[in-house]
Scaffold this motif. Structure first.
Motif, short mmCIF file in Angstrom:
data_model
loop_
_atom_site.label_atom_id
_atom_site.label_comp_id
_atom_site.label_asym_id
_atom_site.label_seq_id
_atom_site.Cartn_x
_atom_site.Cartn_y
_atom_site.Cartn_z
N MET A 223 43.45 34.37 29.71
CA MET A 223 44.11 34.56 28.43
C MET A 223 43.13 35.05 27.36
SD MET A 223 47.28 34.05 28.82
CE MET A 223 47.64 34.19 27.07
N ALA A 224 41.90 34.54 27.41
CA ALA A 224 40.90 34.97 26.43
C ALA A 224 40.61 36.46 26.58
CB ALA A 224 39.62 34.16 26.61
N ALA A 225 40.57 36.93 27.84
CA ALA A 225 40.33 38.36 28.07
C ALA A 225 41.48 39.20 27.52
CB ALA A 225 40.15 38.62 29.56
N LEU A 226 42.71 38.74 27.70
CA LEU A 226 43.86 39.47 27.18
C LEU A 226 43.84 39.52 25.65
CD1 LEU A 226 46.78 38.25 29.48
CD2 LEU A 226 45.99 40.60 29.22
N ARG A 227 43.55 38.37 25.03
CA ARG A 227 43.57 38.30 23.57
C ARG A 227 42.43 39.13 22.95
NH1 ARG A 227 44.54 32.41 24.48
NH2 ARG A 227 46.79 32.07 24.24
N SER A 228 41.33 39.24 23.67
CA SER A 228 40.17 39.95 23.12
C SER A 228 40.33 41.47 23.21
CB SER A 228 38.90 39.53 23.87
OG SER A 228 38.92 40.03 25.21
N GLY A 229 41.31 41.92 23.98
CA GLY A 229 41.52 43.35 24.14
C GLY A 229 40.55 44.02 25.08
N THR A 230 39.86 43.22 25.91
CA THR A 230 38.86 43.80 26.82
C THR A 230 39.46 44.23 28.15
OG1 THR A 230 38.28 41.58 27.64
CG2 THR A 230 36.99 42.45 25.80
N VAL A 231 40.75 43.94 28.37
CA VAL A 231 41.40 44.40 29.60
C VAL A 231 41.93 45.81 29.35
CG1 VAL A 231 43.24 43.98 31.27
CG2 VAL A 231 42.07 42.04 30.21
N PRO A 232 41.45 46.80 30.10
CA PRO A 232 41.91 48.18 29.88
C PRO A 232 43.43 48.29 29.97
CG PRO A 232 40.00 48.15 31.32
CD PRO A 232 40.42 46.72 31.15
N PRO A 233 44.07 48.96 29.03
CA PRO A 233 45.54 49.07 29.04
C PRO A 233 46.12 49.59 30.35
CG PRO A 233 44.66 49.87 26.97
CD PRO A 233 43.48 49.62 27.86
N ARG A 234 45.39 50.47 31.03
CA ARG A 234 45.94 51.07 32.25
C ARG A 234 46.13 50.06 33.38
NH1 ARG A 234 40.62 52.43 31.94
NH2 ARG A 234 39.27 52.01 33.74
N ILE A 235 45.49 48.89 33.28
CA ILE A 235 45.67 47.88 34.33
C ILE A 235 46.32 46.60 33.81
CG2 ILE A 235 43.76 48.78 35.73
CD1 ILE A 235 42.21 46.21 34.85
N HIS A 236 46.93 46.65 32.64
CA HIS A 236 47.57 45.46 32.08
C HIS A 236 48.60 44.87 33.05
CE1 HIS A 236 46.81 45.19 27.45
NE2 HIS A 236 45.71 45.04 28.17
N LEU A 238 48.90 45.20 36.30
CA LEU A 238 48.21 44.63 37.45
C LEU A 238 47.54 43.31 37.09
CD1 LEU A 238 47.41 45.37 40.45
CD2 LEU A 238 45.26 46.21 39.49
N PHE A 239 46.93 43.25 35.93
CA PHE A 239 46.22 42.06 35.46
C PHE A 239 47.18 40.88 35.28
CE2 PHE A 239 43.96 39.39 32.37
CZ PHE A 239 42.67 39.40 32.87
N MET A 240 48.41 41.15 34.87
CA MET A 240 49.36 40.08 34.59
C MET A 240 49.74 39.30 35.84
SD MET A 240 49.70 39.90 31.40
CE MET A 240 51.10 38.78 31.27
N PHE A 246 50.40 34.93 41.10
CA PHE A 246 49.41 34.26 41.92
C PHE A 246 49.35 32.78 41.56
CE2 PHE A 246 46.77 38.46 41.85
CZ PHE A 246 47.68 39.05 42.72
N GLY A 247 49.52 31.91 42.57
CA GLY A 247 49.57 30.47 42.31
C GLY A 247 48.35 29.73 42.81
N ARG A 248 48.29 28.43 42.46
CA ARG A 248 47.16 27.58 42.82
C ARG A 248 47.60 26.31 43.54
NH1 ARG A 248 46.00 29.47 37.67
NH2 ARG A 248 44.04 30.61 37.48
N SER A 249 48.83 26.24 43.98
CA SER A 249 49.33 25.02 44.62
C SER A 249 48.79 24.90 46.05
CB SER A 249 50.86 25.02 44.66
OG SER A 249 51.40 25.10 43.35
N ASP A 250 48.97 23.72 46.63
CA ASP A 250 48.66 23.47 48.02
C ASP A 250 49.95 23.20 48.77
OD1 ASP A 250 45.79 23.58 47.77
OD2 ASP A 250 45.91 21.63 46.75
#
Length: 328
Positions: A223-236, A238-240, A246-250
């Motif tokens: 979330m910090a990367a998204l808010r900072s604007g450092t994620v290139p728009p062309r891969i937004h 994909l980044f989402m 993508f989950g973290r459950s077992d």
């Protein structure tokens, strides 16, 4: 392929895997989906009707019948039909409950006509009021409605739990849960991490995603990367995936809801399994399902075609072989 699996477990393939071929339109969608069975990839197919029939969301009988006969001639059959529920007639006007039912009925009729055993919607989208109206229709048409959970929709997620509780309270075998194992990701796909790095995501964040994916605090870094604007728009887009798909459950996190579960999407992204990031969750799931006496479909669903250009048939064949071995 299924000989060593427990009775009542059915391996299938999702037509979603062939989305790139359908988009290319070098062959008709009907031919592409029929070929899943004809080429021996899988004889049980989960169908996405929105990409199969031009007349969707009200599939016409002639179109449905023609596909059913072609698939049957190829030795195949339909397991689940993925329905769509458009809740709005305009950007601001929501459909009434009656209108929402009217939107679904033609799709349910098509599912029965094509020989499907079930239909699918996202978890909680129908809601209690519509489910009450849908129940008798499901019984009349001999269909099961599967509500799907996936990605970060952990069973204890406050946005998911009320819907699961309602399904449990209904206690109706015609309304079940379908679990997408994108919930069960011990690590991110190698090809996805490579794509983020090529797309310009910072090496620091990429390293954290690679080594600390299971740490819930990694979401804060995303979330910090998204808010900072450092994620290139062309891969937004994909980044989402990091926040949604993508989950973290077992596998053990599913134990309490397994009596409600009638099917699984064996979601995979690539086939890099050197550290069992693909086969490991399937093995754990297999042990759990064997203990619980599960019966239902386990469907190969490839999400990696969003960034990979591999052949869908080859990817699905290899994944089904890996899944059969892991489950057995």
């Amino acid at each position: 392929m299924e000989a060593s699996l427990p009775a009542g477990w059915t391996l299938a393939a999702s037509s979603f895997n062939w989305t790139p071929d359908i988009i290319k339109a070098e062959r008709t969608p009907q031919d592409i989906v029929t070929d899943i069975a004809a080429s021996g990839v899988a004889d049980v197919v989960e169908v996405e009707p929105g990409s199969l029939w031009r007349s969707f969301p009200a599939p016409q009988d002639l179109e449905v019948d023609a596909f059913r006969e072609e698939l049957k001639a190829a030795g195949g059959r339909v397991s689940i039909l993925g329905c769509s529920l458009d809740d709005y007639t305009t950007t601001t006007e929501r459909r009434t409950t009656g209108q929402r039912l009217e939107f679904l009925v033609p799709q349910f009729d098509a599912a029965r006509r094509v020989g499907a055993t079930g239909v699918r919607l996202p978890i909680g989208q129908a809601g209690p009021e519509l489910l009450e109206l849908v129940q008798p229709l499901l019984h009349d048409l001999d269909l099961v409605l599967f509500e799907e959970i996936q990605g970060q929709q952990d069973p204890r997620n406050p946005r998911v739990q009320p819907a699961l509780d309602h399904i449990a309270a209904l206690d109706d075998p015609r309304i079940r849960v379908l679990v997408d194992i994108s919930m069960l990701m011990p690590a991110l796909p190698v090809s996805y991490l490579d794509e983020l790095a090529r797309g310009g995501v910072s090496p620091v964040l990429c390293n954290r995603l690679e080594s600390e994916w299971k740490d819930p605090a990694t979401n804060d870094a995303i979330m910090a990367a998204l808010r900072s604007g450092t994620v290139p728009p062309r891969i937004h887009t994909l980044f989402m995936n990091l926040l949604i798909r993508f989950g973290r459950s077992d596998a053990a996190d599913l134990k309490e809801i397994l009596p409600l579960v009638g099917g699984f999407h064996l979601k995979f992204w690539d086939l890099d399994d050197a550290d069992q990031r693909v086969s490991g969750p399937i093995e754990e799931l297999g042990h759990l399902l064997a203990q619980e006496g599960f019966t239902g479909t386990l469907t190969s669903e490839w999400g990696g075609h969003e960034w990979l250009r591999d052949d869908p048939s080859e990817m699905t064949r290899r994944h089904l072989a890996l899944a059969a071995k892991s489950l057995a």
